[in-house]
Design a protein around this motif. Structure first.
Motif, PDB file in Angstrom:
ATOM      1  N   GLY A   1       0.825  -1.207   0.000  1.00  0.00           N
ATOM      2  CA  GLY A   1       0.000   0.000   0.000  1.00  0.00           C
ATOM      3  C   GLY A   1       0.857   1.254   0.000  1.00  0.00           C
ATOM      4  O   GLY A   1       0.656   2.176  -0.793  1.00  0.00           O
TER       5      GLY A   1
ATOM      6  N   ASP B   1      -2.831   7.589   1.166  1.00  0.00           N
ATOM      7  CA  ASP B   1      -3.134   6.925   2.433  1.00  0.00           C
ATOM      8  C   ASP B   1      -1.875   6.760   3.291  1.00  0.00           C
ATOM      9  O   ASP B   1      -1.899   6.076   4.306  1.00  0.00           O
ATOM     10  CB  ASP B   1      -3.731   5.537   2.109  1.00  0.00           C
ATOM     11  CG  ASP B   1      -4.637   5.022   3.213  1.00  0.00           C
ATOM     12  OD1 ASP B   1      -5.270   5.843   3.897  1.00  0.00           O
ATOM     13  OD2 ASP B   1      -4.715   3.789   3.389  1.00  0.00           O
TER      14      ASP B   1
ATOM     15  N   GLN C   1      -1.594   5.956   7.085  1.00  0.00           N
ATOM     16  CA  GLN C   1      -2.849   5.364   7.579  1.00  0.00           C
ATOM     17  C   GLN C   1      -3.000   3.888   7.185  1.00  0.00           C
ATOM     18  O   GLN C   1      -4.094   3.333   7.264  1.00  0.00           O
ATOM     19  CB  GLN C   1      -4.053   6.166   7.039  1.00  0.00           C
ATOM     20  CG  GLN C   1      -4.011   7.634   7.443  1.00  0.00           C
ATOM     21  CD  GLN C   1      -5.245   8.446   7.089  1.00  0.00           C
ATOM     22  OE1 GLN C   1      -5.211   9.656   7.195  1.00  0.00           O
ATOM     23  NE2 GLN C   1      -6.332   7.800   6.682  1.00  0.00           N
ATOM     24  N   GLU C   2      -1.906   3.270   6.754  1.00  0.00           N
ATOM     25  CA  GLU C   2      -2.022   1.905   6.214  1.00  0.00           C
ATOM     26  C   GLU C   2      -2.524   0.891   7.228  1.00  0.00           C
ATOM     27  O   GLU C   2      -3.173  -0.103   6.861  1.00  0.00           O
ATOM     28  CB  GLU C   2      -0.667   1.435   5.666  1.00  0.00           C
ATOM     29  CG  GLU C   2      -0.139   2.245   4.489  1.00  0.00           C
ATOM     30  CD  GLU C   2       0.735   3.420   4.893  1.00  0.00           C
ATOM     31  OE1 GLU C   2       0.731   3.794   6.085  1.00  0.00           O
ATOM     32  OE2 GLU C   2       1.414   3.974   4.022  1.00  0.00           O
TER      33      GLU C   2
ATOM     34  N   CYS D   1      -4.863   1.172   9.325  1.00  0.00           N
ATOM     35  CA  CYS D   1      -6.323   1.160   9.293  1.00  0.00           C
ATOM     36  C   CYS D   1      -6.831   0.391   8.073  1.00  0.00           C
ATOM     37  O   CYS D   1      -7.696  -0.476   8.174  1.00  0.00           O
ATOM     38  CB  CYS D   1      -6.870   2.589   9.267  1.00  0.00           C
ATOM     39  SG  CYS D   1      -6.630   3.464  10.829  1.00  0.00           S
ATOM     40  N   SER D   2      -6.272   0.724   6.922  1.00  0.00           N
ATOM     41  CA  SER D   2      -6.739   0.071   5.692  1.00  0.00           C
ATOM     42  C   SER D   2      -6.513  -1.444   5.752  1.00  0.00           C
ATOM     43  O   SER D   2      -7.399  -2.228   5.402  1.00  0.00           O
ATOM     44  CB  SER D   2      -6.008   0.651   4.477  1.00  0.00           C
ATOM     45  OG  SER D   2      -6.329   2.026   4.351  1.00  0.00           O
TER      46      SER D   2
ATOM     47  N   THR E   1     -16.749   2.742   1.324  1.00  0.00           N
ATOM     48  CA  THR E   1     -15.628   3.587   1.723  1.00  0.00           C
ATOM     49  C   THR E   1     -15.680   4.990   1.136  1.00  0.00           C
ATOM     50  O   THR E   1     -16.369   5.253   0.161  1.00  0.00           O
ATOM     51  CB  THR E   1     -14.287   2.916   1.340  1.00  0.00           C
ATOM     52  OG1 THR E   1     -13.224   3.851   1.536  1.00  0.00           O
ATOM     53  CG2 THR E   1     -14.271   2.501  -0.118  1.00  0.00           C
TER      54      THR E   1
ATOM     55  N   ARG F   1     -10.338   8.011   0.061  1.00  0.00           N
ATOM     56  CA  ARG F   1      -8.917   7.721   0.314  1.00  0.00           C
ATOM     57  C   ARG F   1      -8.826   6.205   0.428  1.00  0.00           C
ATOM     58  O   ARG F   1      -8.642   5.650   1.505  1.00  0.00           O
ATOM     59  CB  ARG F   1      -8.475   8.401   1.619  1.00  0.00           C
ATOM     60  CG  ARG F   1      -6.960   8.464   1.822  1.00  0.00           C
ATOM     61  CD  ARG F   1      -6.587   9.123   3.152  1.00  0.00           C
ATOM     62  NE  ARG F   1      -7.158  10.455   3.296  1.00  0.00           N
ATOM     63  CZ  ARG F   1      -6.712  11.552   2.681  1.00  0.00           C
ATOM     64  NH1 ARG F   1      -5.649  11.481   1.905  1.00  0.00           N
ATOM     65  NH2 ARG F   1      -7.317  12.707   2.854  1.00  0.00           N
ATOM     66  N   GLU F   2      -8.973   5.528  -0.718  1.00  0.00           N
ATOM     67  CA  GLU F   2      -9.306   4.112  -0.638  1.00  0.00           C
ATOM     68  C   GLU F   2      -8.397   3.171  -1.408  1.00  0.00           C
ATOM     69  O   GLU F   2      -8.675   1.988  -1.485  1.00  0.00           O
ATOM     70  CB  GLU F   2     -10.776   3.920  -1.049  1.00  0.00           C
ATOM     71  CG  GLU F   2     -11.082   3.654  -2.519  1.00  0.00           C
ATOM     72  CD  GLU F   2     -11.000   4.846  -3.456  1.00  0.00           C
ATOM     73  OE1 GLU F   2     -10.128   5.721  -3.258  1.00  0.00           O
ATOM     74  OE2 GLU F   2     -11.768   4.889  -4.420  1.00  0.00           O
TER      75      GLU F   2
ATOM     76  N   LEU G   1      -7.043   0.471   0.969  1.00  0.00           N
ATOM     77  CA  LEU G   1      -8.174  -0.341   1.427  1.00  0.00           C
ATOM     78  C   LEU G   1      -8.565  -1.341   0.334  1.00  0.00           C
ATOM     79  O   LEU G   1      -8.815  -2.517   0.612  1.00  0.00           O
ATOM     80  CB  LEU G   1      -9.362   0.576   1.758  1.00  0.00           C
ATOM     81  CG  LEU G   1     -10.495  -0.043   2.550  1.00  0.00           C
ATOM     82  CD1 LEU G   1     -10.107  -0.183   4.024  1.00  0.00           C
ATOM     83  CD2 LEU G   1     -11.772   0.795   2.445  1.00  0.00           C
TER      84      LEU G   1
ATOM     85  N   ARG H   1      -8.351  -5.341   0.362  1.00  0.00           N
ATOM     86  CA  ARG H   1      -9.560  -6.131   0.117  1.00  0.00           C
ATOM     87  C   ARG H   1      -9.325  -7.198  -0.942  1.00  0.00           C
ATOM     88  O   ARG H   1     -10.136  -8.112  -1.117  1.00  0.00           O
ATOM     89  CB  ARG H   1     -10.695  -5.201  -0.317  1.00  0.00           C
ATOM     90  CG  ARG H   1     -12.051  -5.864  -0.516  1.00  0.00           C
ATOM     91  CD  ARG H   1     -12.603  -6.396   0.791  1.00  0.00           C
ATOM     92  NE  ARG H   1     -13.979  -6.856   0.644  1.00  0.00           N
ATOM     93  CZ  ARG H   1     -14.722  -7.316   1.647  1.00  0.00           C
ATOM     94  NH1 ARG H   1     -14.223  -7.380   2.857  1.00  0.00           N
ATOM     95  NH2 ARG H   1     -15.945  -7.711   1.447  1.00  0.00           N
TER      96      ARG H   1
ATOM     97  N   GLU I   1     -11.643   6.885  10.770  1.00  0.00           N
ATOM     98  CA  GLU I   1     -10.202   7.166  10.779  1.00  0.00           C
ATOM     99  C   GLU I   1     -10.047   8.627  11.198  1.00  0.00           C
ATOM    100  O   GLU I   1     -10.286   9.528  10.390  1.00  0.00           O
ATOM    101  CB  GLU I   1      -9.617   7.014   9.375  1.00  0.00           C
ATOM    102  CG  GLU I   1      -9.582   5.599   8.869  1.00  0.00           C
ATOM    103  CD  GLU I   1      -8.978   5.536   7.463  1.00  0.00           C
ATOM    104  OE1 GLU I   1      -7.867   5.007   7.323  1.00  0.00           O
ATOM    105  OE2 GLU I   1      -9.610   6.013   6.517  1.00  0.00           O
TER     106      GLU I   1
END
Lengths: 325, 323
Positions: free
Chosen positions: B16, B39, B42-43, B45-46, B60, B63-64, B67, B71, B169
């Motif tokens: 990410g 992101d 913030q990785e 969280c994702s 979402t 900022r995805e 994520l 997924r 977040e």
């Protein structure tokens, strides 16, 4: 059959035919719907499929979009189009755009029913017509049901379409007794010639249909002509073929709408006619529309703010004389 | 800490991070345009959320990218989307903010703040009446918690006991507006606690995020209704590429960078001796290769044909009648 009964029947049959059909909105369940359109459905289908929501239009439509993504076919009822402005972001930015911005991967089979128009002294915040707004949004289908037969068939079609449909009703029509006829292979996107004539085409939709029909005998008498009347039915898409066939015959066109004149739905229709059929016309087109004011409470002022049969007659006669008809 | 899980966390967070750094570079080179929200920082969280919430539907904000990767979305298809290519996950019509993949139950990239929350809530309703208690995961930022759509969703989800996890977040800034300027408190889990169990966690720690979402998942699966998690986190970059983020102090940035989710996971794993040191080096190489492939795939993919302009406005049966 009453207009509201036609709508009720369309929903009832759709719910019976397909378990994925659900309805949600304010007072649609236990109360039976503020215009009694969903009467009896709560008892028949239960609280899971007939969902009483809080007064939160953004969430009514937002929730319905989520349900549609999950595979349901929700019918969201917004108590009046005036309240739909609270759900505007969900309708325009989400329901209408998901298919496109996902490259075709998302499908939102959603029907949003909303009554609108000038009823009787409900004042400025309960009397608007917003078809012009929704008809301007790519990704939405906009149907305007003026009568029981169309309401029944078009609502059933809308429920099973795989795109979001804004289904417009008019508040004064609900208790009206109307002719009803079942039609096979019904096309909800087709305009209907409701009266044939030779010398003038009047385009209209929703409740104005009745005002126009009331005005027509007088117009024909005063001008010594025969008038063709077309109920547009589907506002997006617009059936230009039916309009064009009629204008090529009559050479004159008037559009009657209840919405404000400036930027009203009629402006788009007349613009298209001007672009596509300019040389077919023997006279400049005429729009008869609501005044550019918020709808007033006082009955006299209220009636002055929208077209009435008398005004339709007067304006068409004046326009005809000015244009040598 | 479980060795295999830590490895997966590290790999996905690193993938990410490198994806975002590459996207930033490609943006500067002019290969990506529009809004690009990174992101970086913030990785945890994702990755932590998506590793825990491995079934059910995901809704979402914009900022995805990470994520989506966590997924299971192929980074190639995301990069191609950022490049606006027809091979992108949304055929080049969505861009950075709109990565949709129904096959992954990933309905993402909503670019209207908080507007995806009512949609997620409606989806949770449908799942509940279907008996699908895997439910729904909705992720959003601190800015969203001031919007009407947020409060409406908390209310409805709680009133109807819906299987949905609200995951906030909290990176403290809605573009340049500090959350405390516009919210009565900065600990945002207070906003949900009258509606549902609500907790605040360290969003810079992937293991903590994972554990919190696992707990929330059990809660919703048991039919106990919605669950709220606020994860404290920080974005190292500006809000988007058009924001330099200079409204934040260097001291604040350093505090959060010292809590970096990727570096700290590695340090901790090495200290505990649960992952061999070579793993990190090998993974970094593997990630670099994947990112390189994603860029090449995106760069070499064709633009959408002009005929795509009118495709996907309506479904096929409607397209036939819509002018």
């Amino acid at each position: 059959m009453l207009y509201r009964e036609a709508l009720n029947r369309a929903i009832d049959e759709s719910m019976a035919a397909d378990k994925s059909v659900v309805i949600l909105g304010e007072d649609v369940g236990r109360y039976g719907g503020s215009y009694r359109v969903s009467e009896g459905l709560f008892a028949k289908y239960g609280p899971k499929r007939v969902i009483d929501t809080p007064i939160a239009e953004l969430s009514i439509v937002g929730n319905a979009i989520g349900m549609a993504i999950a595979g349901l076919r929700p019918i969201a009822e917004i108590m009046t189009v005036n309240f739909s402005l609270l759900a505007m972001d969900q309708i325009v930015n989400h329901a209408a755009k998901f298919r496109y911005m996902s490259g075709g991967k998302m499908t939102i089979p959603l029907t949003i029913r909303m009554p609108g128009g000038v009823s009787r002294q409900l004042a400025a915040q309960h009397s608007e017509s917003y078809e012009t707004i929704y008809s301007a949004v790519p990704g939405l289908i906009v149907l305007a049901a003026s009568n029981a037969t169309y309401a029944y068939h078009a609502l059933k079609a809308a429920i099973f379409l795989n795109d979001p449909v804004i289904f417009l009703e008019h508040e004064l029509l609900y208790p009206m007794e109307m002719d009803f006829k079942e039609i096979e292979n019904f096309d909800p996107f087709k305009a209907q010639v409701i009266k044939e004539g030779e010398n003038l085409t009047i385009l209209t939709y929703l409740k104005m249909r009745y005002d126009v029909l009331q005005a027509v005998p007088q117009i024909e008498k005063e001008l010594g002509i025969s008038v063709e009347v077309i109920d547009l039915n589907s506002l997006r898409p617009l059936d230009m073929k039916t309009i064009s066939d009629s204008i090529k015959k009559t050479k004159r066109v008037v559009l009657v709408e209840e919405d404000h004149k400036t930027g009203g739905y009629g402006a788009e229709v007349i613009a298209r006619i001007s672009e596509q059929l300019f040389y077919e016309l023997d006279a400049p087109p005429l729009r008869i529309a609501g005044e550019d004011v918020p709808i007033p409470y006082n009955r006299k002022l209220e009636l002055a703010s929208i077209p009435t049969p008398d005004k339709i007659v007067t304006q068409i006669v004046q326009w005809s004389q000015a244009n040598g008809l | 800490m479980n060795s295999a899980r830590v490895k997966t966390f590290y790999y996905l967070m690193k993938l990410g991070r490198e994806f975002e750094l590459a996207a930033k570079e490609q943006y500067m080179q002019g290969n990506i345009a529009g809004f690009l929200h990174l992101d970086i920082g913030q990785e945890a969280c994702s990755v932590g959320t998506m590793q825990a919430f491995d079934k059910g539907d995901v809704f979402t904000h914009y900022r995805e990218h990470v994520l989506a990767i966590a997924r299971g979305m192929d980074p190639k298809l995301i990069m191609a989307e950022l490049f606006g290519k027809v091979t992108g996950v949304s055929k080049g019509k969505g861009g950075s903010m709109h990565l949709f993949e129904p096959k992954l139950d990933f309905y993402g990239g909503d670019a209207i703040v908080a507007a995806h929350l009512p949609i997620a809530t409606g989806c949770a309703y449908a799942r509940k009446i279907e008996g699908e208690m895997a439910g729904v995961f909705a992720i959003f930022g601190d800015g969203a918690t001031n919007a009407g759509a947020f409060f409406e969703s908390l209310n409805i989800a709680a009133a109807w006991k819906l299987p949905i996890i609200f995951f906030c977040e909290n990176n403290y800034y809605a573009i340049g507006t500090r959350i405390g300027w516009v919210s009565p408190f900065e600990e945002l889990y207070h906003k949900a606690r009258h509606y549902m169990p609500s907790t605040r966690i360290n969003g810079m720690d992937v293991c903590e995020v994972y554990e919190a979402v696992m707990k929330a998942k059990e809660h919703i699966e048991e039919g106990l209704g919605p669950y709220f998690i606020e994860a404290e986190t920080y974005r190292y970059e500006g809000h988007s590429m058009s924001d330099n983020g200079k409204y934040r102090s260097e001291e604040e940035m350093e505090i959060f960078k010292s809590r970096d989710p990727i570096e700290n996971l590695k340090k901790e794993a090495l200290k505990l001796g649960i992952v061999e040191p070579e793993y990190f080096e090998e993974t970094n190489k593997k990630v670099a290769k994947e990112i390189q492939e994603a860029i090449e795939f995106a760069a070499n993919s064709p633009e959408p044909d002009l005929s795509e302009l009118y495709e996907d406005v309506y479904c096929k049966e409607c397209t036939n009648v819509i002018p």
